[in-house]
Design a protein around this motif. Structure first.
Motif, PDB file in Angstrom:
ATOM      1  N   PRO A   9      -2.239  -3.006 -25.410  1.00 54.56           N
ATOM      2  CA  PRO A   9      -0.786  -3.173 -24.434  1.00 54.56           C
ATOM      3  C   PRO A   9      -0.981  -2.553 -22.962  1.00 54.56           C
ATOM      4  CG  PRO A   9      -0.357  -2.956 -26.579  1.00 54.56           C
ATOM      5  CD  PRO A   9      -1.712  -2.547 -26.535  1.00 54.56           C
ATOM      6  N   ALA A  10      -0.653  -3.494 -22.084  1.00 59.53           N
ATOM      7  CA  ALA A  10      -0.880  -2.708 -20.914  1.00 59.53           C
ATOM      8  C   ALA A  10       0.138  -3.525 -19.785  1.00 59.53           C
ATOM      9  CB  ALA A  10      -2.248  -3.080 -20.278  1.00 59.53           C
ATOM     10  N   VAL A  11       0.508  -3.147 -18.662  1.00 59.22           N
ATOM     11  CA  VAL A  11       1.169  -3.615 -17.351  1.00 59.22           C
ATOM     12  C   VAL A  11      -0.151  -4.598 -17.037  1.00 59.22           C
ATOM     13  CG1 VAL A  11       1.927  -3.467 -15.052  1.00 59.22           C
ATOM     14  CG2 VAL A  11       2.544  -1.655 -16.757  1.00 59.22           C
ATOM     15  N   PRO A  12       0.598  -6.036 -16.962  1.00 59.33           N
ATOM     16  CA  PRO A  12      -0.424  -6.989 -16.659  1.00 59.33           C
ATOM     17  C   PRO A  12      -1.228  -6.938 -15.162  1.00 59.33           C
ATOM     18  CG  PRO A  12       1.311  -8.068 -17.519  1.00 59.33           C
ATOM     19  CD  PRO A  12       1.795  -6.583 -17.364  1.00 59.33           C
ATOM     20  N   ALA A  13      -0.685  -6.223 -14.482  1.00 60.10           N
ATOM     21  CA  ALA A  13      -1.267  -6.007 -13.193  1.00 60.10           C
ATOM     22  C   ALA A  13      -2.618  -4.827 -13.281  1.00 60.10           C
ATOM     23  CB  ALA A  13      -0.302  -5.654 -11.820  1.00 60.10           C
ATOM     24  N   ASP A  14      -2.487  -4.231 -14.417  1.00 61.82           N
ATOM     25  CA  ASP A  14      -3.593  -3.062 -14.406  1.00 61.82           C
ATOM     26  C   ASP A  14      -4.900  -3.587 -15.153  1.00 61.82           C
ATOM     27  OD1 ASP A  14      -1.929  -1.364 -13.335  1.00 61.82           O
ATOM     28  OD2 ASP A  14      -1.141  -0.559 -15.356  1.00 61.82           O
ATOM     29  N   VAL A  15      -4.956  -5.190 -15.820  1.00 57.71           N
ATOM     30  CA  VAL A  15      -5.678  -5.542 -16.600  1.00 57.71           C
ATOM     31  C   VAL A  15      -6.819  -6.226 -15.561  1.00 57.71           C
ATOM     32  CG1 VAL A  15      -6.362  -7.061 -18.335  1.00 57.71           C
ATOM     33  CG2 VAL A  15      -4.136  -5.936 -18.503  1.00 57.71           C
ATOM     34  N   ASP A  16      -8.020  -6.102 -15.938  1.00 53.78           N
ATOM     35  CA  ASP A  16      -9.162  -6.847 -15.397  1.00 53.78           C
ATOM     36  C   ASP A  16      -9.535  -7.856 -15.985  1.00 53.78           C
ATOM     37  OD1 ASP A  16     -11.540  -7.742 -14.014  1.00 53.78           O
ATOM     38  OD2 ASP A  16     -12.787  -5.809 -14.336  1.00 53.78           O
ATOM     39  N   TRP A  17      -8.888  -9.235 -15.537  1.00 52.61           N
ATOM     40  CA  TRP A  17      -8.796 -10.385 -16.300  1.00 52.61           C
ATOM     41  C   TRP A  17     -10.183 -10.962 -16.186  1.00 52.61           C
ATOM     42  CZ3 TRP A  17      -4.897 -10.860 -19.529  1.00 52.61           C
ATOM     43  CH2 TRP A  17      -3.803 -10.155 -19.169  1.00 52.61           C
ATOM     44  N   SER A  18     -11.030 -10.513 -15.198  1.00 46.13           N
ATOM     45  CA  SER A  18     -12.336 -11.196 -15.029  1.00 46.13           C
ATOM     46  C   SER A  18     -13.362 -10.696 -16.270  1.00 46.13           C
ATOM     47  CB  SER A  18     -12.946 -10.771 -13.653  1.00 46.13           C
ATOM     48  OG  SER A  18     -13.244  -9.326 -13.763  1.00 46.13           O
ATOM     49  N   GLN A  19     -12.935  -9.927 -16.949  1.00 47.52           N
ATOM     50  CA  GLN A  19     -13.796  -9.389 -18.070  1.00 47.52           C
ATOM     51  C   GLN A  19     -13.698 -10.200 -19.216  1.00 47.52           C
ATOM     52  OE1 GLN A  19     -13.437  -5.311 -19.476  1.00 47.52           O
ATOM     53  NE2 GLN A  19     -13.027  -4.769 -17.312  1.00 47.52           N
ATOM     54  N   ILE A  20     -12.660 -11.367 -19.289  1.00 47.80           N
ATOM     55  CA  ILE A  20     -12.681 -12.281 -20.301  1.00 47.80           C
ATOM     56  C   ILE A  20     -13.546 -13.590 -19.775  1.00 47.80           C
ATOM     57  CG2 ILE A  20     -11.114 -13.832 -21.389  1.00 47.80           C
ATOM     58  CD1 ILE A  20      -9.007 -11.846 -20.954  1.00 47.80           C
ATOM     59  N   PRO A  21     -14.496 -13.871 -20.631  1.00 46.02           N
ATOM     60  CA  PRO A  21     -15.491 -14.755 -20.430  1.00 46.02           C
ATOM     61  C   PRO A  21     -15.010 -16.547 -20.260  1.00 46.02           C
ATOM     62  CG  PRO A  21     -16.032 -14.240 -22.562  1.00 46.02           C
ATOM     63  CD  PRO A  21     -14.937 -13.159 -21.880  1.00 46.02           C
ATOM     64  N   PRO A  58       8.116   0.412  -5.032  1.00 43.48           N
ATOM     65  CA  PRO A  58       7.601  -0.385  -5.916  1.00 43.48           C
ATOM     66  C   PRO A  58       7.118   0.503  -7.164  1.00 43.48           C
ATOM     67  CG  PRO A  58       6.572  -0.769  -3.864  1.00 43.48           C
ATOM     68  CD  PRO A  58       7.392   0.509  -3.753  1.00 43.48           C
ATOM     69  N   GLY A  59       6.784   1.797  -7.007  1.00 43.93           N
ATOM     70  CA  GLY A  59       6.034   2.387  -7.987  1.00 43.93           C
ATOM     71  C   GLY A  59       4.854   1.729  -8.546  1.00 43.93           C
ATOM     72  N   HIS A  60       4.745   1.824 -10.071  1.00 48.12           N
ATOM     73  CA  HIS A  60       3.693   1.240 -10.634  1.00 48.12           C
ATOM     74  C   HIS A  60       3.597  -0.123 -10.888  1.00 48.12           C
ATOM     75  CE1 HIS A  60       0.962   1.444 -14.698  1.00 48.12           C
ATOM     76  NE2 HIS A  60       0.603   0.741 -13.631  1.00 48.12           N
ATOM     77  N   VAL A  61       4.905  -0.440 -11.376  1.00 51.57           N
ATOM     78  CA  VAL A  61       4.949  -2.164 -11.671  1.00 51.57           C
ATOM     79  C   VAL A  61       4.922  -3.151 -11.079  1.00 51.57           C
ATOM     80  CG1 VAL A  61       6.557  -3.476 -13.359  1.00 51.57           C
ATOM     81  CG2 VAL A  61       5.995  -1.406 -14.088  1.00 51.57           C
ATOM     82  N   TRP A  62       5.889  -2.749  -9.710  1.00 51.83           N
ATOM     83  CA  TRP A  62       6.002  -3.621  -8.823  1.00 51.83           C
ATOM     84  C   TRP A  62       5.070  -3.655  -7.290  1.00 51.83           C
ATOM     85  CZ3 TRP A  62       9.271  -6.891 -10.760  1.00 51.83           C
ATOM     86  CH2 TRP A  62      10.112  -6.400 -11.810  1.00 51.83           C
ATOM     87  N   GLN A  63       3.934  -3.193  -7.627  1.00 47.02           N
ATOM     88  CA  GLN A  63       2.860  -3.194  -6.392  1.00 47.02           C
ATOM     89  C   GLN A  63       2.879  -4.518  -5.655  1.00 47.02           C
ATOM     90  OE1 GLN A  63      -0.857  -1.262  -7.752  1.00 47.02           O
ATOM     91  NE2 GLN A  63       0.187  -0.900  -9.796  1.00 47.02           N
ATOM     92  N   ARG A  89       6.554 -10.774  -8.513  1.00 48.17           N
ATOM     93  CA  ARG A  89       6.770  -9.130  -8.559  1.00 48.17           C
ATOM     94  C   ARG A  89       6.319  -8.439  -7.258  1.00 48.17           C
ATOM     95  NH1 ARG A  89       4.393  -8.968 -14.471  1.00 48.17           N
ATOM     96  NH2 ARG A  89       5.598 -10.376 -15.429  1.00 48.17           N
ATOM     97  N   ALA A  90       5.078  -9.167  -6.881  1.00 43.99           N
ATOM     98  CA  ALA A  90       4.789  -8.615  -5.576  1.00 43.99           C
ATOM     99  C   ALA A  90       5.649  -8.604  -4.410  1.00 43.99           C
ATOM    100  CB  ALA A  90       3.491  -9.263  -5.192  1.00 43.99           C
ATOM    101  N   LEU A  91       6.525  -9.694  -4.179  1.00 51.84           N
ATOM    102  CA  LEU A  91       7.554  -9.727  -3.282  1.00 51.84           C
ATOM    103  C   LEU A  91       8.754  -8.949  -3.423  1.00 51.84           C
ATOM    104  CD1 LEU A  91       8.204 -11.396  -0.425  1.00 51.84           C
ATOM    105  CD2 LEU A  91       9.268 -12.850  -1.883  1.00 51.84           C
ATOM    106  N   TYR A  92       8.709  -8.876  -4.588  1.00 47.63           N
ATOM    107  CA  TYR A  92      10.146  -7.980  -5.244  1.00 47.63           C
ATOM    108  C   TYR A  92       9.536  -6.309  -4.679  1.00 47.63           C
ATOM    109  CZ  TYR A  92      13.805  -5.615  -7.546  1.00 47.63           C
ATOM    110  OH  TYR A  92      14.899  -4.661  -7.782  1.00 47.63           O
ATOM    111  N   GLY A  93       8.225  -6.051  -4.987  1.00 49.42           N
ATOM    112  CA  GLY A  93       7.655  -4.841  -4.673  1.00 49.42           C
ATOM    113  C   GLY A  93       7.964  -4.630  -3.230  1.00 49.42           C
ATOM    114  N   ARG A  94       7.714  -5.561  -2.272  1.00 48.49           N
ATOM    115  CA  ARG A  94       7.596  -5.465  -0.818  1.00 48.49           C
ATOM    116  C   ARG A  94       9.030  -5.087  -0.450  1.00 48.49           C
ATOM    117  NH1 ARG A  94       4.668  -3.659   2.384  1.00 48.49           N
ATOM    118  NH2 ARG A  94       3.149  -4.926   1.830  1.00 48.49           N
TER     119      ARG A  94
END
Length: 644
Positions: free
Chosen positions: A213-225, A51-56, A124-129
């Motif tokens: 700009p970031a890989v979406p899985a790296d973003v902490d979306w909970s920080q957006i109120p 999977p590397g970074h993107v396909w975790q 993407r998670a399933l492709y990573g598996r």
């Protein structure tokens, strides 16, 4: 048996491309090596191999692939290459897991697989598996004398050791000496551009939130109120990831109501204000049975046409030689589909198609005037309502002004629903088939660029200058469901849109980010949070990777320079490389043997490098570019074994 430095290979990057090199090394050693010639392979990546970074596999299942189950494969299906020792296409793996699931699959993976079809878009998670499972299968089939070691850390340097070997420095402080090194770096961190740096600095000064700009899985979306506006720049594929996390990811639901979708908010959503240069998102993919529209066969931009140029010794120009051929294919696909699917649109269809075919023929004596000839045919046979406006497909709001954001929002919703309707028609929609021809042609262009090359000037001004963004906005979009969902969100008031050609800024007095469009009247949109829904830039000279920075600083690699039509050199996005296999060109023009490049950093030698190789589809076209990255990996593996 002793492992010497010469028969030790380091693969830097354990994602799909690095794994492809590993797979090819195991395939070659299965047929060509013996225990008397051992090989040790080191795979270096902070993330698990496969999977590397993107396909975790642990990422949100709302992040979907941009291709259906039938598309990707990690292992080649080319009889000219050594047969894989293990592994299958993703679709074959999917079907196998449905029949006989691995005990290690999680409940979420089993649930997704239970309803996932060949034409569906996997997470993407399933492709990573799948990628991880393929690595595990490969390791179980390694030949005697072949050992593989994984280092879950970063490589920080690669330096020649003076005896034909390399020292690979690791973030742990350790080093590996090896005879061959493969740079399969994938997505590397990138420095922000000047405007982004200004926005980030303003956020720090004013207490705002800026998400670069970031890989979406790296973003902490909970920080957006919840409940507050958030500006989102970019309406490509990363936008739909952002949209999903801030709506469904917060408990909202899309409910069918007979005429479409209705969004039921959870109350935890922010108010999303989306902006992009076009003012609209990418067009959605058509509903097809395969990756390519089966009703379309390229007539003009064919692989045979590319070969004829090569045999004639012509290094083609994109705008002069290649685009006119693909333009013809798009026109023929549109109008032939129009005649087939809407019989009343053209009164005398046989006469029209015969005249159009004649006008489209690339006769040498009329090459400069073929578009005029086509216009003459259309003027006689096709009314204005049924004409194809090809440039307008990518900019559906161009030339329109709006009295308010709500008026613009209504126009975007109308576009989204019309586009989704066309996608549902699939091969019976003329617009989608014109786009389908561009999609076919893109596969041929990839071969033309990688095998023969095009002129530097046309690469800069044509292919990358206008065509890349044009065709991606048309042919690289999301599933049609995403367009329907976005329309439902807009109707629910959860999403609104800034308008075309947006300008971003900071209102320091109010401590707010702002965005406005010259085509939409009213005050600027404003928010305390700004999300860049963009992938990190793939430009080696702007990288923020210690390894890549070291290679450039030491002169072991250099960016590719291209000449514009005016004779001015400009730095392109990728490394300067020498084929085949691809090896970086040093600052002094030399080529370092034993050092190889695969993947995204080849963006100045290849165009449109795919996220994965295309699995062979029965009955579908088998373009040479489909499994290009696997052939590149095979060439690297063969070269490594020759050195060992």
């Amino acid at each position: 048996m002793e492992i010497s430095q010469s028969n030790r290979a380091v693969i830097i990057g354990g994602g799909p491309r690095g794994t492809s090199v590993l797979e090819r090394l195991l395939a070659h050693t299965a047929v060509a090596r013996s225990p008397k010639a051992p090989l040790h392979i080191d795979v270096v990546d902070p993330y698990p191999a496969g999977p590397g970074h993107v396909w975790q596999p642990g990422q949100s299942r709302l992040f979907l692939m941009n291709t259906q189950s039938f598309y990707p494969t990690l292992v080649p299906e080319d009889p000219a290459l050594p047969a894989p020792v293990a592994g299958t296409t993703f679709d074959q793996w999917r079907a196998r897991q449905q029949r006989d699931p691995l005990p290690s699959l999680t409940a979420e993976e089993r649930a997704e697989l239970a309803v996932l079809g060949s034409n569906d878009f996997p997470s993407r998670a399933l492709y990573g598996r799948y990628l991880r499972c393929t690595v595990e299968e490969l390791l179980g089939k390694a030949s005697d004398g072949v050992t593989v070691e994984f280092h879950e850390t970063a490589a920080t340097s690669v330096r020649p050791a003076g005896d034909g070997t390399f020292d690979v420095g690791l973030a742990t402080g350790a080093a590996i000496r090896a005879g061959s090194v493969v740079l399969a770096l994938g997505h590397v961190p990138s420095r922000l551009n000047p405007e982004q740096r200004e926005l980030q600095a303003a956020a720090g000064q004013l207490g705002l939130q800026y998400f670069p700009p970031a890989v979406p899985a790296d973003v902490d979306w909970s920080q957006i109120p919840a409940g507050e506006p958030v500006l989102v720049r970019g309406m490509g594929l990363n936008f739909f990831d952002t949209m999903g996390q801030l709506t469904e990811g917060r408990g909202g639901k899309f409910v069918p109501n007979g005429s479409g979708l209705v969004y039921e908010p959870s109350g935890q959503e922010p108010r999303i204000i989306a902006a992009s240069r076009r003012g609209t998102p990418y067009r959605a993919k058509a509903a097809l049975d395969g990756y390519y529209a089966s009703s379309i066969t390229l007539r003009y931009l064919t692989e045979a046409a590319i070969e004829r140029l090569a045999k004639a010794g012509i290094r083609p120009s994109f705008d002069h030689d290649l685009w006119p051929l693909l333009h013809r294919d798009a026109l023929w696909a549109y109008y032939s589909t129009l005649v087939r699917s809407q019989p009343g649109a053209v009164p005398d269809a046989p006469a029209f198609l015969a005249a159009l075919e004649e006008a489209l023929q690339p006769h040498a004596h009329s090459a400069a005037n073929w578009e005029d000839s086509v216009e003459s045919v259309l003027a006689v046979h096709v009314g204005p309502r049924h004409r194809l406006d090809l440039p307008g497909l990518a900019a559906p709001l161009a030339g329109r002004s709006f009295e308010s954001r709500s008026a613009h929002d209504a126009a975007v919703v109308e576009f989204l629903l019309d586009d989704a309707r066309r996608s549902a028609l699939g091969e019976d929609d003329p617009v989608k088939m014109a786009i389908g021809a561009l999609h076919h042609g893109r596969a041929v262009l990839k071969t033309a660029v990688a095998d023969g090359g095009i002129t530097d000037a046309s690469w800069v001004a044509g292919l990358r200058g206008w065509f890349e963004s044009f065709v991606e906005g048309l042919a690289s979009g999301p599933p049609a469901l995403r367009s329907e969902q976005l329309a439902a969100l807009a109707r629910a008031g959860v999403v609104s849109f800034v308008g075309p050609d947006p300008k971003f800024g900071v209102d320091r007095r109010s401590a707010l980010f702002t965005a406005s469009s010259p085509w939409v009247a009213g005050p600027p949109a404003a928010a305390r949070t700004l999300v860049e829904a963009l992938a990190p830039g793939n430009r080696v000279s702007a990288n923020d990777s210690p390894l890549l920075a070291q290679l450039l600083a030491d002169g072991l690699a250099r960016p590719k320079l291209m000449m514009t039509a005016e004779g001015a050199p400009i730095e392109s996005t990728g490394l300067d490389v020498e084929p085949h296999p691809y090896r970086p060109v040093a600052a002094n023009g030399s080529v370092t043997e034993g050092l190889f490049v695969l993947g995204l950093q080849l963006s100045s030698a290849q165009w449109g490098t795919a996220i994965a190789a295309e699995a062979v589809q029965p009955g579908g076209p088998a373009y040479r570019s489909g499994q290009r990255t696997l052939r590149d990996a095979d060439e690297i593996a063969a070269a490594i074994l020759r050195r060992a």
